[in-house]
Design a protein around this motif. Structure first.
Motif, PDB file in Angstrom:
ATOM      1  N   SER A  41       0.837  -1.215   0.000  1.00 40.70           N
ATOM      2  CA  SER A  41       0.000   0.000   0.000  1.00 40.70           C
ATOM      3  C   SER A  41       0.866   1.257   0.000  1.00 40.70           C
ATOM      4  CB  SER A  41      -0.911   0.034   1.229  1.00 40.70           C
ATOM      5  OG  SER A  41      -1.835  -1.009   1.177  1.00 40.70           O
ATOM      6  N   ASP A 161      -5.699  -0.990  -4.867  1.00 42.60           N
ATOM      7  CA  ASP A 161      -5.133  -1.522  -3.625  1.00 42.60           C
ATOM      8  C   ASP A 161      -6.147  -2.443  -2.949  1.00 42.60           C
ATOM      9  OD1 ASP A 161      -3.623  -2.129  -1.456  1.00 42.60           O
ATOM     10  OD2 ASP A 161      -3.491  -0.079  -0.668  1.00 42.60           O
ATOM     11  N   GLU A 162      -5.980  -3.714  -3.135  1.00 41.88           N
ATOM     12  CA  GLU A 162      -6.871  -4.730  -2.580  1.00 41.88           C
ATOM     13  C   GLU A 162      -8.348  -4.369  -2.749  1.00 41.88           C
ATOM     14  OE1 GLU A 162      -5.881  -6.611   1.062  1.00 41.88           O
ATOM     15  OE2 GLU A 162      -3.771  -6.039   0.976  1.00 41.88           O
TER      16      GLU A 162
HETATM   17 MG    MG Z   1      -2.044  -2.791   2.110  1.00 39.18          MG
END
Ligand code: MG
Ligand code: ADP
Length: 240
Positions: A41, A161-162
Motif C-alpha cells: 500500500s 489496492d486490494e
Molecule cells: Mg495494504
C-alpha cells in the motif's frame, strides 16, 4: 508509462520501502502480491504522492514527477486509484458520484458529464442504479461505482489496492470481472490483490514484495509454478 527508481520510504525509524525499482509499460497489467506489512500500500500511495518517499525518482510518461510540484494534482488525475474501502459520497446518487470529478476537477458541463457517467456506469454494469444512493447498493456494486468514478478522470494508469478485500466472497467476482474487462481494453494497471486467479489469468507480470523490497518478479505462469525464492514459495503455499 511508469518508472520508479531507487524509491525509499521510512516511517520514523522504520524503513518500509527499501530501494524499489519498477517499470510498468503502456497496456501492461502488473499484479503485486506479498504478505501484510510488506509495503504494498505504501508503494501505491507513494506512486500517486499520497505519501512522500524520502528518496528515489518517479517518472510518469517519461517525465519525472517532483513532490513539491504545483502540477501534482494534474499528475494525480492521470493515476486512477481504487482502494479497499470505496469512499463514495453518501449524500450523492451513484451517477452524482461518477460526475463529481468531471464537473469540479475537469470543469466539464453538467450534461456532458452526465452522458459520460452513464457510459461508464454501463461499462461497469450499473446503468440501472444511476439515480439511487450508495446506501442502497451492495459492496460489489459500490466498488464498481468507485471504478467508474476513477475512470471518469480518464487516467492513464489505474492503481488498485486490494479492491476486493473488504467484500463478501460472493461479490468478489463481479469486481474482478470489471477489472478483467478493463485490462482487456488495454488499460495500464498496477494491482495489489490476494486473488491469485486474477493474477494468473490477467497479469502480464507478478511482483512479490517482501519486507520492503521486490524480492521476485516473473510472468504469472513462472511465478506460480516455479518461484525462485524460498520466501515466495512459502507465501504462495499459504495463499494458494
Ligand atoms: Mg495494504
Ligand atoms: P501492506 O500494504 O503490504 O500490508 P503497508 O504499506 O500498509 O503494507 O505497510 C508497510 C509497513 O509500514 C507496515 O509495517 C506498516 O505498519 C507501516 N506503516 C504503514 N503506514 C504507516 C504510517 N502512516 N505510519 C507508520 N507506519 C506505517
Amino acid at each position: 508509462m511508469l518508472k520508479i527508481e531507487h524509491l525509499k520510504k521510512w516511517f520514523g525509524d522504520l524503513e518500509v520501502l527499501k530501494d524499489i525499482n519498477l517499470e510498468v509499460k503502456r497496456g501492461e497489467v502488473v499484479v503485486i502480491i506479498g504478505a501484510s506489512g510488506s509495503g504494498k500500500s505504501t508503494l501505491l500511495r507513494c506512486i500517486n504522492f499520497l505519501e512522500k518517499a524520502q528518496k528515489g525518482k518517479i517518472y510518469v510518461n517519461g517525465k519525472q514527477v517532483r513532490q513539491q510540484e504545483k502540477q501534482l494534482n494534474k499528475v494525480r488525475q492521470g493515476l486512477g486509484m481504487v482502494f479497499q474501502h470505496f469512499n463514495l459520497f453518501p449524500h450523492m446518487t451513484v451517477i452524482g458520484n461518477v460526475m463529481e470529478g468531471m464537473i469540479h476537477v475537469k470543469n466539464m458541463p453538467k450534461e456532458k458529464a452526465r452522458e459520460k457517467a452513464l457510459e461508464l456506469l454501463e461499462q461497469v454494469g450499473l446503468s440501472d442504479k444511476a439515480d439511487i444512493y450508495p446506501a442502497m447498493i451492495s459492496g460489489g456494486q459500490k466498488q464498481r461505482v468507485a471504478i467508474a468514478r476513477a475512470l471518469a478522470m480518464e487516467p492513464e494508469i489505474m492503481l488498485f489496492d486490494e479492491p476486493t478485500s473488504a467484500l463478501d466472497p460472493e461479490l468478489v467476482g463481479e469486481v474482478l470481472s470489471v477489472m478483467t474487462d478493463l485490462a482487456n481494453k488495454g488499460m495500464t494497471m498496477l494491482v495489489v490483490t490476494h486473488e491469485m486467479w486474477f493474477a494468473k489469468e490477467v497479469a502480464d507480470r507478478v511482483i512479490f514484495m517482501d519486507d520492503g523490497i521486490i524480492l521476485e518478479e516473473a510472468p504469472p505462469e513462472e511465478m506460480f509454478s516455479a518461484p525462485k525464492e524460498e520466501r515466495t514459495l512459502a507465501f504462495l503455499k499459504q495463499v494458494l
